[in-house]
Design a protein around this motif. Sequence first.
Motif, PDB file in Angstrom:
ATOM      1  N   GLU A   1       0.867  -1.179   0.000  1.00  0.00           N
ATOM      2  CA  GLU A   1       0.000   0.000   0.000  1.00  0.00           C
ATOM      3  C   GLU A   1       0.904   1.230   0.000  1.00  0.00           C
ATOM      4  O   GLU A   1       1.645   1.460   0.952  1.00  0.00           O
ATOM      5  CB  GLU A   1      -0.911   0.008   1.220  1.00  0.00           C
ATOM      6  N   VAL A   2       0.833   1.997  -1.082  1.00  0.00           N
ATOM      7  CA  VAL A   2       1.762   3.109  -1.293  1.00  0.00           C
ATOM      8  C   VAL A   2       1.000   4.431  -1.250  1.00  0.00           C
ATOM      9  O   VAL A   2      -0.076   4.557  -1.846  1.00  0.00           O
ATOM     10  CB  VAL A   2       2.482   2.959  -2.653  1.00  0.00           C
ATOM     11  N   LYS A   3       1.561   5.397  -0.547  1.00  0.00           N
ATOM     12  CA  LYS A   3       0.983   6.752  -0.501  1.00  0.00           C
ATOM     13  C   LYS A   3       2.099   7.759  -0.701  1.00  0.00           C
ATOM     14  O   LYS A   3       3.147   7.671  -0.053  1.00  0.00           O
ATOM     15  CB  LYS A   3       0.274   7.010   0.835  1.00  0.00           C
ATOM     16  N   ILE A   4       1.886   8.708  -1.611  1.00  0.00           N
ATOM     17  CA  ILE A   4       2.836   9.796  -1.772  1.00  0.00           C
ATOM     18  C   ILE A   4       2.138  11.104  -1.395  1.00  0.00           C
ATOM     19  O   ILE A   4       0.960  11.303  -1.685  1.00  0.00           O
ATOM     20  CB  ILE A   4       3.408   9.878  -3.204  1.00  0.00           C
ATOM     21  N   SER A   5       2.871  11.972  -0.712  1.00  0.00           N
ATOM     22  CA  SER A   5       2.299  13.237  -0.264  1.00  0.00           C
ATOM     23  C   SER A   5       3.344  14.332  -0.404  1.00  0.00           C
ATOM     24  O   SER A   5       4.544  14.068  -0.572  1.00  0.00           O
ATOM     25  CB  SER A   5       1.824  13.141   1.189  1.00  0.00           C
ATOM     26  N   SER A   6       2.875  15.573  -0.334  1.00  0.00           N
ATOM     27  CA  SER A   6       3.758  16.721  -0.505  1.00  0.00           C
ATOM     28  C   SER A   6       3.424  17.776   0.540  1.00  0.00           C
ATOM     29  O   SER A   6       2.241  18.039   0.801  1.00  0.00           O
ATOM     30  CB  SER A   6       3.597  17.294  -1.919  1.00  0.00           C
ATOM     31  N   ASN A   7       4.452  18.350   1.135  1.00  0.00           N
ATOM     32  CA  ASN A   7       4.251  19.432   2.097  1.00  0.00           C
ATOM     33  C   ASN A   7       4.307  20.778   1.380  1.00  0.00           C
ATOM     34  O   ASN A   7       5.178  21.008   0.537  1.00  0.00           O
ATOM     35  CB  ASN A   7       5.333  19.399   3.175  1.00  0.00           C
ATOM     36  N   GLU A   8       3.366  21.667   1.720  1.00  0.00           N
ATOM     37  CA  GLU A   8       3.324  22.980   1.073  1.00  0.00           C
ATOM     38  C   GLU A   8       2.950  24.043   2.104  1.00  0.00           C
ATOM     39  O   GLU A   8       1.984  23.883   2.853  1.00  0.00           O
ATOM     40  CB  GLU A   8       2.288  22.964  -0.052  1.00  0.00           C
ATOM     41  N   ASP A   9       3.732  25.101   2.141  1.00  0.00           N
ATOM     42  CA  ASP A   9       3.415  26.242   3.001  1.00  0.00           C
ATOM     43  C   ASP A   9       2.535  27.213   2.213  1.00  0.00           C
ATOM     44  O   ASP A   9       2.905  27.662   1.125  1.00  0.00           O
ATOM     45  CB  ASP A   9       4.687  26.945   3.461  1.00  0.00           C
ATOM     46  N   ILE A  10       1.382  27.536   2.782  1.00  0.00           N
ATOM     47  CA  ILE A  10       0.395  28.360   2.082  1.00  0.00           C
ATOM     48  C   ILE A  10       0.069  29.587   2.931  1.00  0.00           C
ATOM     49  O   ILE A  10      -0.089  29.493   4.156  1.00  0.00           O
ATOM     50  CB  ILE A  10      -0.900  27.559   1.825  1.00  0.00           C
ATOM     51  N   GLN A  11      -0.026  30.730   2.263  1.00  0.00           N
ATOM     52  CA  GLN A  11      -0.482  31.957   2.910  1.00  0.00           C
ATOM     53  C   GLN A  11      -1.929  32.216   2.509  1.00  0.00           C
ATOM     54  O   GLN A  11      -2.265  32.199   1.321  1.00  0.00           O
ATOM     55  CB  GLN A  11       0.385  33.146   2.519  1.00  0.00           C
ATOM     56  N   VAL A  12      -2.791  32.441   3.506  1.00  0.00           N
ATOM     57  CA  VAL A  12      -4.199  32.735   3.229  1.00  0.00           C
ATOM     58  C   VAL A  12      -4.499  34.149   3.720  1.00  0.00           C
ATOM     59  O   VAL A  12      -4.079  34.557   4.807  1.00  0.00           O
ATOM     60  CB  VAL A  12      -5.134  31.708   3.897  1.00  0.00           C
ATOM     61  N   ILE A  13      -5.216  34.915   2.904  1.00  0.00           N
ATOM     62  CA  ILE A  13      -5.544  36.301   3.234  1.00  0.00           C
ATOM     63  C   ILE A  13      -6.694  36.325   4.230  1.00  0.00           C
ATOM     64  O   ILE A  13      -7.736  35.706   4.013  1.00  0.00           O
ATOM     65  CB  ILE A  13      -5.918  37.074   1.959  1.00  0.00           C
ATOM     66  N   ASN A  14      -6.494  37.037   5.340  1.00  0.00           N
ATOM     67  CA  ASN A  14      -7.560  37.170   6.336  1.00  0.00           C
ATOM     68  C   ASN A  14      -7.979  38.622   6.563  1.00  0.00           C
ATOM     69  O   ASN A  14      -8.835  38.905   7.388  1.00  0.00           O
ATOM     70  CB  ASN A  14      -7.151  36.536   7.663  1.00  0.00           C
ATOM     71  N   GLY A  15      -7.379  39.551   5.827  1.00  0.00           N
ATOM     72  CA  GLY A  15      -7.761  40.951   5.958  1.00  0.00           C
ATOM     73  C   GLY A  15      -7.294  41.763   4.762  1.00  0.00           C
ATOM     74  O   GLY A  15      -6.235  41.487   4.191  1.00  0.00           O
ATOM     75  N   VAL A  16      -8.122  42.759   4.352  1.00  0.00           N
ATOM     76  CA  VAL A  16      -7.800  43.602   3.209  1.00  0.00           C
ATOM     77  C   VAL A  16      -7.866  45.059   3.648  1.00  0.00           C
ATOM     78  O   VAL A  16      -8.882  45.499   4.206  1.00  0.00           O
ATOM     79  CB  VAL A  16      -8.774  43.360   2.034  1.00  0.00           C
ATOM     80  N   ASN A  17      -6.794  45.807   3.387  1.00  0.00           N
ATOM     81  CA  ASN A  17      -6.706  47.206   3.803  1.00  0.00           C
ATOM     82  C   ASN A  17      -7.206  48.105   2.666  1.00  0.00           C
ATOM     83  O   ASN A  17      -6.435  48.700   1.919  1.00  0.00           O
ATOM     84  CB  ASN A  17      -5.268  47.546   4.188  1.00  0.00           C
ATOM     85  N   LEU A  18      -8.544  48.199   2.546  1.00  0.00           N
ATOM     86  CA  LEU A  18      -9.160  49.054   1.530  1.00  0.00           C
ATOM     87  C   LEU A  18     -10.498  49.550   2.069  1.00  0.00           C
ATOM     88  O   LEU A  18     -11.344  48.749   2.489  1.00  0.00           O
ATOM     89  CB  LEU A  18      -9.371  48.285   0.224  1.00  0.00           C
ATOM     90  N   SER A  19     -10.679  50.853   2.065  1.00  0.00           N
ATOM     91  CA  SER A  19     -11.908  51.445   2.610  1.00  0.00           C
ATOM     92  C   SER A  19     -13.133  50.927   1.854  1.00  0.00           C
ATOM     93  O   SER A  19     -13.158  50.908   0.619  1.00  0.00           O
ATOM     94  CB  SER A  19     -11.833  52.975   2.499  1.00  0.00           C
TER      95      SER A  19
END
Length: 507
Positions: free
Chosen positions: A133-151
């Motif tokens: 039983e074989v499993k391949i996986s990949s690690n990835e660092d992700i940035q998610v936007i939680n705020g926008v500086n626009l009036s």
Amino acid sequence: MSIETTRDNISVNHIIGQKTENFIAQGDSIIPDIKPDILNDIFTSGTVCIYKKEINEGKIRLDGGVNTYIVYQADDENNSVRSLNVNLDFTQMIDMENARPDMNLDVKVTLKNVECKVINGRKINVKAFIEAEVKISSNEDIQVINGVNLSGIQTLNKSLNVNSLVGRGTVRTYAKDTLVIDNIDNLSEIMKMDLNILNKDIKVSYNKVLAKADLNVKILYLTDDNRINSVQSTIPVMSFIDIEDVTEDDSYNTEYEIKNLVIKPNNVDEHSIYVEVELEVTCEVYKNQEINLIQDLYSPKTNVSFTQKQINVMERRENAQGTCSIREKQILPEVGANKIYDVDTAVNITKQTLLNDRILYEGEVTLNYIFNEGNGISTKKTTMPFNFSMDFKGVNPSSNITTNMEIGTQDFVVTTDGEVEVKLDIVFNVTLIDTVEINIIDDINEEENRGNNTCSLVIYYAKAGDTIWKIAKKFGSTVDEIIRVNGIENENKLNIGQQLFIPRYNG
């Protein structure tokens, strides 16, 4: 013009692909001159070792061997019982689309069966049937936007708990012991060896994971005076894995893999067998992290553009353990009142049903009794059906679970002629993994201003699939203003044809 944003960081372990492949390792073997000819095989057994595993472009390579023992009836005047040790090396290539050398590889190998075919009195062919039983996986660092500086920016937010990967580590360790046999036994041949890893546990301290387990070793052997006996030992296995920022509140996934083994009978006077097992221990650590995701956005005042992609993240990963205790009596006339030397145990799940907070298993246990018969040895195979119910909070019919089983307590006692009392504990180790697809917004830019809206109010009639968010975005208004003007109590409920007043944004 790019818009300033605030972001959260998460580390995601993506499962790139999973595959189960069955293959055969085989070879011919010559009976050594010091052993008598083979008349027929009585039973076979073996242990799989993975020497090396690697990921290439689009392929997985496994190099390993199967250490087999063949117990046979000798072609001599006494029809004596003898044994033969045969090692089958193999190299197996497994096609895996999207596989790359920089990915993580997890492999679970199971020896399904070993067959021996007598070619002639001095030559045999041995086949080992292996499941990988074989499993391949990949690690990835992700940035998610939680705020926008626009009036005046309007955002559709979603709070989500995800399991973020803290780290992954692998170490090699050795389990060593000298198993002392009875003083009256002069060891002639090893007939069978069983290895089982039990009682896995994890402790955390100072950026180190202490992985603990027990390696249970049982050896069946033949003495110089043609008696059969056994010896077993439980060897503690401990290994430290360096992973930064781990805590006791994190969740862990630990796998053990046999890399190599040495079984060496010591001098006759020592009455002992040296056992050395090389193990590879791999640990993945996850922490629960709450993130605030912006799923959609717009500005009633200006045109805003952005890019968006969808990714799968692990929303939840939990482990649970349950024990199925089997207590039965089997009628085995073949065994009679004879001594049982050993019992090979295999567990197979035939049906799995997921309910809310509960898992129902149906399966069967195959028992292969190895027992004394006259001056020789014989085998008898039986099956026992079982049903097992296990509580697991959070499981539901759509959950993704994996189940690994190990044999705990096992005891087989001949109570009367042909009646065997079976005591068997099957330990179910269940992992629940829930994944969720999330929208990741990136590259937010402000473009030229919107055209002036001369209408201060729009009358709109709701259509199928409408939400207040979609309507507000379409007409450049806001969710709060539409709710206020229309006196809406439940913003998640719109009726088809419902009349809505859409005010112009005046922020």
